[in-house]
Motif scaffolding. Structure first.
Motif, PDB file in Angstrom:
ATOM      1  N   ASN A  13       0.811  -1.212   0.000  1.00  0.00           N
ATOM      2  CA  ASN A  13       0.000   0.000   0.000  1.00  0.00           C
ATOM      3  C   ASN A  13       0.848   1.266   0.000  1.00  0.00           C
ATOM      4  N   ILE A  14       1.953   1.238   0.727  1.00  0.00           N
ATOM      5  CA  ILE A  14       2.828   2.414   0.781  1.00  0.00           C
ATOM      6  C   ILE A  14       3.494   2.656  -0.562  1.00  0.00           C
ATOM      7  N   VAL A  15       4.009   1.601  -1.153  1.00  0.00           N
ATOM      8  CA  VAL A  15       4.682   1.740  -2.450  1.00  0.00           C
ATOM      9  C   VAL A  15       3.682   2.136  -3.539  1.00  0.00           C
ATOM     10  N   LYS A  16       2.473   1.611  -3.444  1.00  0.00           N
ATOM     11  CA  LYS A  16       1.424   1.994  -4.402  1.00  0.00           C
ATOM     12  C   LYS A  16       1.167   3.496  -4.332  1.00  0.00           C
ATOM     13  N   GLU A  17       1.123   4.052  -3.124  1.00  0.00           N
ATOM     14  CA  GLU A  17       0.883   5.485  -2.955  1.00  0.00           C
ATOM     15  C   GLU A  17       2.068   6.304  -3.459  1.00  0.00           C
ATOM     16  N   LEU A  18       3.282   5.890  -3.094  1.00  0.00           N
ATOM     17  CA  LEU A  18       4.462   6.621  -3.557  1.00  0.00           C
ATOM     18  C   LEU A  18       4.624   6.523  -5.069  1.00  0.00           C
ATOM     19  N   GLY A  19       4.176   5.396  -5.637  1.00  0.00           N
ATOM     20  CA  GLY A  19       4.308   5.184  -7.075  1.00  0.00           C
ATOM     21  C   GLY A  19       3.520   6.170  -7.906  1.00  0.00           C
ATOM     22  N   LYS A  20       2.643   6.955  -7.279  1.00  0.00           N
ATOM     23  CA  LYS A  20       1.913   7.992  -8.004  1.00  0.00           C
ATOM     24  C   LYS A  20       2.841   9.129  -8.431  1.00  0.00           C
ATOM     25  N   HIS A  21       3.999   9.206  -7.799  1.00  0.00           N
ATOM     26  CA  HIS A  21       4.984  10.229  -8.155  1.00  0.00           C
ATOM     27  C   HIS A  21       5.943   9.662  -9.207  1.00  0.00           C
ATOM     28  N   LYS A  22       6.221  10.429 -10.220  1.00  0.00           N
ATOM     29  CA  LYS A  22       6.965   9.937 -11.372  1.00  0.00           C
ATOM     30  C   LYS A  22       8.428   9.628 -11.087  1.00  0.00           C
ATOM     31  N   ASN A  23       8.938  10.086  -9.935  1.00  0.00           N
ATOM     32  CA  ASN A  23      10.353   9.850  -9.643  1.00  0.00           C
ATOM     33  C   ASN A  23      10.603   8.526  -8.924  1.00  0.00           C
ATOM     34  N   TYR A  24       9.565   7.692  -8.770  1.00  0.00           N
ATOM     35  CA  TYR A  24       9.726   6.385  -8.145  1.00  0.00           C
ATOM     36  C   TYR A  24       9.389   5.266  -9.125  1.00  0.00           C
ATOM     37  N   LYS A  25      10.137   4.172  -8.991  1.00  0.00           N
ATOM     38  CA  LYS A  25       9.840   2.947  -9.735  1.00  0.00           C
ATOM     39  C   LYS A  25       9.386   1.908  -8.712  1.00  0.00           C
ATOM     40  N   PRO A  26       8.063   1.633  -8.617  1.00  0.00           N
ATOM     41  CA  PRO A  26       7.530   0.822  -7.513  1.00  0.00           C
ATOM     42  C   PRO A  26       7.486  -0.676  -7.820  1.00  0.00           C
ATOM     43  N   PHE A  27       8.082  -1.463  -6.923  1.00  0.00           N
ATOM     44  CA  PHE A  27       8.031  -2.926  -6.982  1.00  0.00           C
ATOM     45  C   PHE A  27       7.332  -3.426  -5.722  1.00  0.00           C
ATOM     46  N   VAL A  28       6.614  -4.558  -5.813  1.00  0.00           N
ATOM     47  CA  VAL A  28       5.955  -5.121  -4.630  1.00  0.00           C
ATOM     48  C   VAL A  28       6.053  -6.639  -4.626  1.00  0.00           C
ATOM     49  N   ILE A  29       6.158  -7.198  -3.406  1.00  0.00           N
ATOM     50  CA  ILE A  29       6.076  -8.634  -3.164  1.00  0.00           C
ATOM     51  C   ILE A  29       4.971  -8.833  -2.149  1.00  0.00           C
ATOM     52  N   SER A  30       3.883  -9.474  -2.545  1.00  0.00           N
ATOM     53  CA  SER A  30       2.745  -9.571  -1.630  1.00  0.00           C
ATOM     54  C   SER A  30       1.769 -10.648  -2.077  1.00  0.00           C
ATOM     55  N   LYS A  31       1.082 -11.240  -1.113  1.00  0.00           N
ATOM     56  CA  LYS A  31       0.011 -12.181  -1.446  1.00  0.00           C
ATOM     57  C   LYS A  31      -1.213 -11.449  -1.983  1.00  0.00           C
ATOM     58  N   HIS A  32      -1.221 -10.125  -1.868  1.00  0.00           N
ATOM     59  CA  HIS A  32      -2.331  -9.323  -2.374  1.00  0.00           C
ATOM     60  C   HIS A  32      -2.158  -8.980  -3.854  1.00  0.00           C
ATOM     61  N   VAL A  33      -1.059  -9.464  -4.436  1.00  0.00           N
ATOM     62  CA  VAL A  33      -0.843  -9.320  -5.878  1.00  0.00           C
ATOM     63  C   VAL A  33      -1.405 -10.563  -6.572  1.00  0.00           C
ATOM     64  N   THR A  34      -2.144 -10.371  -7.633  1.00  0.00           N
ATOM     65  CA  THR A  34      -2.770 -11.518  -8.313  1.00  0.00           C
ATOM     66  C   THR A  34      -1.924 -12.049  -9.465  1.00  0.00           C
ATOM     67  N   ASN A  35      -1.346 -11.161 -10.236  1.00  0.00           N
ATOM     68  CA  ASN A  35      -0.585 -11.593 -11.414  1.00  0.00           C
ATOM     69  C   ASN A  35       0.849 -11.097 -11.342  1.00  0.00           C
ATOM     70  N   LYS A  36       1.771 -11.956 -11.738  1.00  0.00           N
ATOM     71  CA  LYS A  36       3.176 -11.575 -11.770  1.00  0.00           C
ATOM     72  C   LYS A  36       3.443 -10.664 -12.955  1.00  0.00           C
ATOM     73  N   THR A  37       4.116  -9.535 -12.687  1.00  0.00           N
ATOM     74  CA  THR A  37       4.529  -8.612 -13.739  1.00  0.00           C
ATOM     75  C   THR A  37       5.970  -8.191 -13.466  1.00  0.00           C
ATOM     76  N   LYS A  38       6.476  -7.293 -14.271  1.00  0.00           N
ATOM     77  CA  LYS A  38       7.833  -6.783 -14.056  1.00  0.00           C
ATOM     78  C   LYS A  38       7.960  -6.121 -12.698  1.00  0.00           C
ATOM     79  N   TYR A  39       6.858  -5.534 -12.215  1.00  0.00           N
ATOM     80  CA  TYR A  39       6.905  -4.763 -10.979  1.00  0.00           C
ATOM     81  C   TYR A  39       6.166  -5.413  -9.806  1.00  0.00           C
ATOM     82  N   ARG A  40       5.470  -6.519 -10.045  1.00  0.00           N
ATOM     83  CA  ARG A  40       4.683  -7.152  -8.985  1.00  0.00           C
ATOM     84  C   ARG A  40       4.959  -8.651  -8.929  1.00  0.00           C
TER      85      ARG A  40
END
Length: 286
Positions: A13-40
């Motif tokens: 949730n924190i990275v999702k919020e910070l990711g709204k700013h263009k100067n961040y590249k947000p990655f997440v590892i979580s059971k709340h992610v459904t599909n694997k992508t480059k960033y999730r």
């Protein structure tokens, strides 16, 4: 762009919020992610931090390989997914990725025994990693302390509201650290002072920190002042320097920078630094 990685639900949730700013590249590892992508990266829903620690790491290690040079990792000790944290950090260390950690402490009194023990171990280990230089630094925050700054909260939006206090402050500190002040006394932090917290203040009031921090040896102020006010208000520089001087002791060094803004209101952000391990309610027994 700055790499940021969230582990577990709070980190997500924190990275999702910070990711709204263009100067961040947000990655997440979580059971709340459904599909694997480059960033999730999705994880299974497991019962203990040990189960997460014992997961086959090959695929996750391959996914992490796209994060290079440096990364800030966000996590909360109450999340069982943090069982992966040490293996993630080991992967970064082997690849010479410089790591900063932002650790959010939950309200330990309401945790289950498993989650309480997990947060105590993770928080202690990460601070020791920072002291030894395996981490660049670790910033500590507490949900209870963030709540004091979030204003009235409701059940549905509680964590979103306190997370915004954290993300807004973290973002603004990043902005000022990459902006030239009109004047400053900034110096490079002491190499041992890798355990930190941050917070907000006012020109004449007390600092409100995000963690019950003790034994600070460095304090750094970022004064964000309306540009017109900087040009017209008399004795403002004296007010700012007097605030700084009031915090100086034989054990505590204080520095500051002044930044012009277009905001109508003035903002004061602060960091506290220490070489000392910080604790929170560690004597709780369950």
């Amino acid at each position: 762009m700055k790499n940021i990685l969230g582990i577990g639900k709070a980190g997500f949730n924190i990275v999702k919020e910070l990711g709204k700013h263009k100067n961040y590249k947000p990655f997440v590892i979580s059971k709340h992610v459904t599909n694997k992508t480059k960033y999730r990266y999705p994880t299974p829903d497991l019962d203990s931090p040990e189960d997460f620690e014992n997961l086959n790491f090959d695929k996750l290690g391959e996914w992490l390989s796209t994060i290079k040079d440096s990364c800030t990792v966000f996590l909360c000790g109450a999340s069982l997914t943090t069982g992966l944290t040490l293996r993630v950090l080991e992967n970064f260390y082997k690849r010479s990725v410089k790591v900063e950690v932002v650790y959010i402490s939950p309200e330990v009194e309401v945790l289950s025994k498993t989650k309480f023990l997990n947060q105590r171990v993770v928080m202690g280990v990460l601070q020791n990693y920072a002291r030894s230089g395996l981490l660049e630094n670790i910033y500590l925050a507490s949900n209870e302390y963030l709540e004091q700054l979030s204003g009235p909260t409701n059940v549905y939006d509680y964590f979103d509201q306190i997370n915004k206090v954290l993300t807004n402050t973290y973002y603004m500190l990043d902005v000022f650290k990459n902006t030239k002040p009109i004047t400053s006394t900034f110096t490079k932090p002491g190499i041992a002072n890798r355990i930190r917290t941050f917070g907000v203040g006012s020109i004449e009031g007390e600092d409100v920190l995000f963690f019950p921090f003790k034994d600070e040896v460095e304090v750094v102020y970022y004064f964000a002042i309306n540009e017109k006010k900087l040009k017209t208000e008399e004795n403002l520089f004296r007010k700012l320097t007097d605030k700084v001087k009031s915090k100086i002791t034989k054990q505590r060094k204080v520095s500051f920078g002044i930044f012009p803004t277009n905001y109508e209101e003035d903002y004061v952000y602060v960091e506290y630094l220490s070489p000392i391990i910080q604790e929170i309610n560690i004597d709780k027994q369950q």
